[in-house]
Design a protein around this motif. Structure first.
Motif, mmCIF file in Angstrom:
data_model
loop_
_atom_site.group_PDB
_atom_site.id
_atom_site.type_symbol
_atom_site.label_atom_id
_atom_site.label_comp_id
_atom_site.label_asym_id
_atom_site.label_seq_id
_atom_site.Cartn_x
_atom_site.Cartn_y
_atom_site.Cartn_z
ATOM 1 N N GLY A 7 0.957 -1.170 0.302
ATOM 2 C CA GLY A 7 -0.031 0.252 0.233
ATOM 3 C C GLY A 7 1.223 0.911 -0.137
ATOM 4 N N GLY A 12 1.749 3.839 4.308
ATOM 5 C CA GLY A 12 2.371 2.880 3.957
ATOM 6 C C GLY A 12 4.038 3.225 3.762
ATOM 7 N N PHE A 30 4.319 -2.373 -2.324
ATOM 8 C CA PHE A 30 3.726 -2.602 -3.491
ATOM 9 C C PHE A 30 2.711 -1.820 -3.367
ATOM 10 C CE2 PHE A 30 5.814 -7.705 -3.780
ATOM 11 C CZ PHE A 30 7.147 -6.612 -4.625
ATOM 12 N N TRP A 52 -8.565 15.800 -4.608
ATOM 13 C CA TRP A 52 -9.787 14.407 -4.807
ATOM 14 C C TRP A 52 -10.021 13.984 -3.253
ATOM 15 C CZ3 TRP A 52 -12.543 16.454 -8.076
ATOM 16 C CH2 TRP A 52 -12.089 16.698 -9.271
ATOM 17 N N VAL A 54 -7.743 14.231 0.760
ATOM 18 C CA VAL A 54 -7.000 15.265 1.264
ATOM 19 C C VAL A 54 -7.005 16.346 1.277
ATOM 20 C CG1 VAL A 54 -5.167 15.070 3.383
ATOM 21 C CG2 VAL A 54 -6.105 13.255 2.775
ATOM 22 N N LYS A 233 1.825 -3.557 -8.332
ATOM 23 C CA LYS A 233 1.380 -4.568 -7.625
ATOM 24 C C LYS A 233 0.111 -4.856 -6.982
ATOM 25 C CE LYS A 233 6.159 -5.530 -8.891
ATOM 26 N NZ LYS A 233 6.236 -6.980 -9.432
ATOM 27 N N ALA A 264 -2.084 -1.366 3.546
ATOM 28 C CA ALA A 264 -4.058 -1.347 2.489
ATOM 29 C C ALA A 264 -5.125 -0.805 2.564
ATOM 30 C CB ALA A 264 -3.918 -2.698 1.589
ATOM 31 N N HIS A 390 -14.829 8.516 -5.099
ATOM 32 C CA HIS A 390 -14.242 7.444 -3.709
ATOM 33 C C HIS A 390 -15.566 5.844 -4.119
ATOM 34 C CE1 HIS A 390 -10.731 9.946 -2.899
ATOM 35 N NE2 HIS A 390 -12.105 10.715 -3.275
ATOM 36 N N ALA A 393 -14.670 5.057 1.122
ATOM 37 C CA ALA A 393 -14.054 6.239 0.639
ATOM 38 C C ALA A 393 -12.906 6.235 2.700
ATOM 39 C CB ALA A 393 -14.795 8.178 0.816
ATOM 40 N N SER A 429 -7.095 10.953 9.952
ATOM 41 C CA SER A 429 -6.925 12.127 9.660
ATOM 42 C C SER A 429 -4.966 11.806 9.134
ATOM 43 C CB SER A 429 -6.450 12.948 10.311
ATOM 44 O OG SER A 429 -5.250 12.823 12.151
ATOM 45 N N LEU A 430 -4.377 12.406 8.593
ATOM 46 C CA LEU A 430 -3.775 12.688 7.011
ATOM 47 C C LEU A 430 -2.288 12.749 8.932
ATOM 48 C CD1 LEU A 430 -1.798 13.490 4.199
ATOM 49 C CD2 LEU A 430 -1.087 14.509 6.568
HETATM 50 C C1 LIG Z 1 -12.784 12.799 -0.039
HETATM 51 C C2 LIG Z 1 -11.167 12.526 1.043
HETATM 52 C C3 LIG Z 1 -10.702 13.576 2.321
HETATM 53 C C4 LIG Z 1 -9.852 13.438 2.817
HETATM 54 N N1 LIG Z 1 -9.856 14.862 3.517
HETATM 55 C C5 LIG Z 1 -9.193 14.787 4.663
HETATM 56 C C6 LIG Z 1 -8.482 16.187 5.424
HETATM 57 O O1 LIG Z 1 -8.482 17.291 4.711
HETATM 58 N N2 LIG Z 1 -7.733 15.281 6.224
HETATM 59 C C7 LIG Z 1 -6.905 14.390 6.517
HETATM 60 O O2 LIG Z 1 -6.232 14.255 7.923
HETATM 61 N N3 LIG Z 1 -7.451 13.123 6.217
HETATM 62 C C8 LIG Z 1 -8.271 13.631 5.644
HETATM 63 N N4 LIG Z 1 -8.798 12.354 4.460
HETATM 64 C C9 LIG Z 1 -8.988 10.989 5.680
HETATM 65 C C10 LIG Z 1 -7.096 10.316 4.705
HETATM 66 O O3 LIG Z 1 -8.027 9.201 3.954
HETATM 67 C C11 LIG Z 1 -5.886 9.853 5.575
HETATM 68 O O4 LIG Z 1 -5.831 10.921 5.912
HETATM 69 C C12 LIG Z 1 -4.954 9.329 4.593
HETATM 70 O O5 LIG Z 1 -4.939 10.351 3.569
HETATM 71 C C13 LIG Z 1 -4.993 7.614 4.555
HETATM 72 O O6 LIG Z 1 -3.968 6.895 3.888
HETATM 73 P P1 LIG Z 1 -4.204 5.285 4.041
HETATM 74 O O7 LIG Z 1 -2.421 5.558 3.396
HETATM 75 O O8 LIG Z 1 -4.160 5.197 5.836
HETATM 76 O O9 LIG Z 1 -4.840 4.817 3.555
HETATM 77 P P2 LIG Z 1 -4.501 4.882 1.575
HETATM 78 O O10 LIG Z 1 -4.890 6.560 0.810
HETATM 79 O O11 LIG Z 1 -6.481 4.786 1.455
HETATM 80 O O12 LIG Z 1 -4.044 4.388 0.664
HETATM 81 C C14 LIG Z 1 -3.960 2.715 0.367
HETATM 82 C C15 LIG Z 1 -3.294 2.587 -0.851
HETATM 83 O O13 LIG Z 1 -3.064 0.919 -0.267
HETATM 84 C C16 LIG Z 1 -3.450 0.228 -1.886
HETATM 85 N N5 LIG Z 1 -3.589 -0.572 -2.117
HETATM 86 C C17 LIG Z 1 -4.677 -1.624 -2.349
HETATM 87 N N6 LIG Z 1 -4.893 -2.440 -1.790
HETATM 88 C C18 LIG Z 1 -3.760 -3.151 -2.576
HETATM 89 C C19 LIG Z 1 -3.240 -4.151 -2.480
HETATM 90 N N7 LIG Z 1 -4.307 -5.727 -2.710
HETATM 91 N N8 LIG Z 1 -1.712 -4.675 -2.979
HETATM 92 C C20 LIG Z 1 -1.314 -3.316 -2.770
HETATM 93 N N9 LIG Z 1 -1.898 -1.708 -3.093
HETATM 94 C C21 LIG Z 1 -3.392 -2.220 -2.437
HETATM 95 C C22 LIG Z 1 -3.661 2.387 -2.591
HETATM 96 O O14 LIG Z 1 -4.108 1.716 -3.468
HETATM 97 C C23 LIG Z 1 -3.236 2.907 -2.048
HETATM 98 O O15 LIG Z 1 -2.636 3.736 -2.262
HETATM 99 C C24 LIG Z 1 -9.942 12.231 3.121
HETATM 100 C C25 LIG Z 1 -10.491 11.310 2.815
HETATM 101 C C26 LIG Z 1 -11.637 10.918 1.859
HETATM 102 C C27 LIG Z 1 -11.316 10.058 1.273
#
Ligand SMILES: Cc1cc2nc3c(=O)[nH]c(=O)nc-3n(C[C@H](O)[C@H](O)[C@H](O)COP(=O)(O)OP(=O)(O)OC[C@H]3O[C@@H](n4cnc5c(N)ncnc54)[C@H](O)[C@@H]3O)c2cc1C
Length: 452
Positions: A7, A12, A30, A52, A54, A233, A264, A390, A393, A429-430
């Motif tokens: 991820g 990640g 990956f 689109w 964060v 991947k 992920a 999304h 989402a 949150s981020l």
């Molecule tokens: C519309 C929206 C607005 C948001 N706005 C904010 C904001 O303003 N401020 C804030 O703090 N937070 C916000 N968030 C929350 C945000 O989701 C998190 O802060 C953060 O970006 C999540 O990161 P993550 O890496 O945990 O997950 P994700 O960003 O979901 O990353 C997971 C990754 O894993 C990959 N993946 C999935 N399956 C597999 C697989 N089988 N093999 C390999 N890779 C895989 C995906 O393609 C993706 O790239 C928002 C979320 C959304 C949806």
């Protein structure tokens, strides 16, 4: 020690980057899709900078700023005007009061609702193991304050249903304040007194991004990982091997590692672990991810005919509207719209209106415009309109979410060298994702390298 991080979202990438700075780790990310960033996704279209996913992070938490500094990217703070926030009530916009005096003068709540809110210090503190945000809000603050203040917060952060969201898991700090001070109003008074006395008062959180949008941070992490990120991947399952783990990919190949980090989304981690750890997989698969659409609209500043000098507005569910809220992006950060234009962005769908998120783009844009016209009096036609769906989402931390965390810890303790992280667990949150990623890298160093 070979580590594969599954991820390439901010979670990640942060773990991988932090591990790559430790001697003894050979890290590879990956990522299933053709780009890194996940829910961090900035795109410039027709001169408009569209987020689109964060939109920003609060600078009161230090970790994201520390990572930005280490990556040599410069954060930008939101404009002062963006402190002005509105709530839609009775079809009109009311400024969210920022002080007790402004609250008393505000037309956002009626006299009965204000009187009920004033009773809050006399309400006994809760003693439930877990409680929904709605039950908490009605119990402590009264129905009207819940509907107009707490409910939109649940939409704004989680696009969630406050009848289901867990107070403890979503807003831990509020729960702690109630438990410590017995009342939120008493807590606020005590904290204000403390801060006045303190010379180094904690800075108030300001929404922060980057000039080129939030993708600057995930792009910088990707670049710092210097060839250690593999795109396209798609990992389907994780197996035990005599020396560690084998990752089976959708293209039929297998990759081996001594340790694995699943970063992920939880529903994908659930699929990957369905054989290796069915209990963990069941818990991760139980987390709902309702759909959400983001609709970006660009207007000529001269003819928009509405006051956009603010952060934007949120819409309580009781209003029966089809949008969750609207952000006035070009009034929040620089460099969001072409000269002479403004960019607005609506959130549509979420846990309580998933079907609206999935409308076709034209219908979605018309729906948002109709709501905007009705709420703000907008007359102008947009010169730019684009949406992004999304399908899954934001993970919902519903009542019982602490059971998911227990399942995660149990799964990790059953499988040495297997770690699970991401926004589905200890904060959406981020800032939370970055802090969890750094903490996990530290834990892996201690658990996997110490004594080697
Ligand atoms: C519309 C929206 C607005 C948001 N706005 C904010 C904001 O303003 N401020 C804030 O703090 N937070 C916000 N968030 C929350 C945000 O989701 C998190 O802060 C953060 O970006 C999540 O990161 P993550 O890496 O945990 O997950 P994700 O960003 O979901 O990353 C997971 C990754 O894993 C990959 N993946 C999935 N399956 C597999 C697989 N089988 N093999 C390999 N890779 C895989 C995906 O393609 C993706 O790239 C928002 C979320 C959304 C949806």
């Amino acid at each position: 020690m070979r580590v594969i991080v599954v991820g390439g979202g901010v979670s990640g990438l942060t773990v991988a980057w932090a591990l790559s700075r430790e001697p003894g780790f050979d890290v590879t990310v990956f990522e299933a899709s053709g780009r890194t960033g996940g829910k961090v996704h900035t795109e410039r279209v027709e001169g408009y900078l569209c987020e689109w996913g964060v939109n920003g992070f609060l600078d009161k938490e230090p970790k994201t700023l520390e990572v930005s500094e280490a990556l040599s990217i410069s954060p930008v703070r939101s404009f002062d005007a963006s402190r002005k926030r509105y709530i839609c009530s009775g079809g009109r916009l009311h400024r969210l009061p920022e002080s007790p005096g402004a609250f008393l003068r505000s037309g956002l709540m009626g006299i009965t609702g204000k009187a009920r809110l004033a009773m809050e210090p006399f309400i006994a503190k809760g003693d439930l193991e877990d409680e929904s945000l709605a039950d908490f809000g009605r119990r402590r603050l009264g129905r009207e304050a819940f509907e107009k203040l707490i409910d939109p917060m649940a939409s704004g952060i989680y696009a969630g249903d406050p009848e289901k969201l867990s107070l403890k898991s979503c807003f831990k700090r509020i729960d702690e304040l109630e438990q410590t001070y017995g009342s939120l109003i008493k807590a606020m008074a005590a904290l204000m007194k403390e801060r006045k006395k303190s010379v180094s008062a904690a800075p108030k959180g300001t929404l922060t991004s980057f000039r080129g949008g939030m993708s600057e941070i995930t792009d910088a992490l990707y670049n710092a990982l210097d060839g250690h990120v593999r795109l396209s991947k798609d990992v389907s399952s994780v197996e035990r091997t005599p020396s560690g783990y084998g990752l089976c990919l959708a293209d039929g190949s297998v990759a081996e590692a001594d340790a694995v980090v699943l970063a992920a989304p939880a529903y994908r981690a659930a699929e990957m672990l369905s054989e290796l750890d069915p209990e963990g997989a069941k818990a991760f698969g139980s987390i709902p991810y309702p759909p959400l659409s983001v609709v970006a609209l660009g207007f000529r500043a001269d003819d928009i005919g509405m006051d956009v000098d603010a952060f934007g507005f949120l819409v309580p569910f009781r209003e029966g509207r089809k949008i969750l809220g609207m952000l006035y992006d070009s009034s929040v950060f620089p460099n969001r719209a072409p000269e002479g234009s403004v960019l607005l962005r609506a959130m549509v769908g979420g846990a309580r209106a998933p079907e609206v998120a999935e409308l076709e783009e034209d219908a979605l844009v018309e729906t948002v415009l109709a709501e905007l016209r009705s709420i703000t009096g907008l007359k102008a036609e947009p010169e730019f309109a684009k949406s992004f769906l999304h399908k899954k989402a934001i993970p919902q931390y519903n009542v019982g979410h602490s059971g998911v965390i227990e399942a995660l810890e149990a799964a990790e303790s059953r499988h040495k060298g297997l770690y699970v992280t991401g926004n589905a667990f200890r904060g959406v949150s981020l800032n939370d994702c970055v802090a969890s990623g750094l903490a996990l890298a530290g834990r892996m160093r201690d658990e996997l390298l110490d004594g080697k």
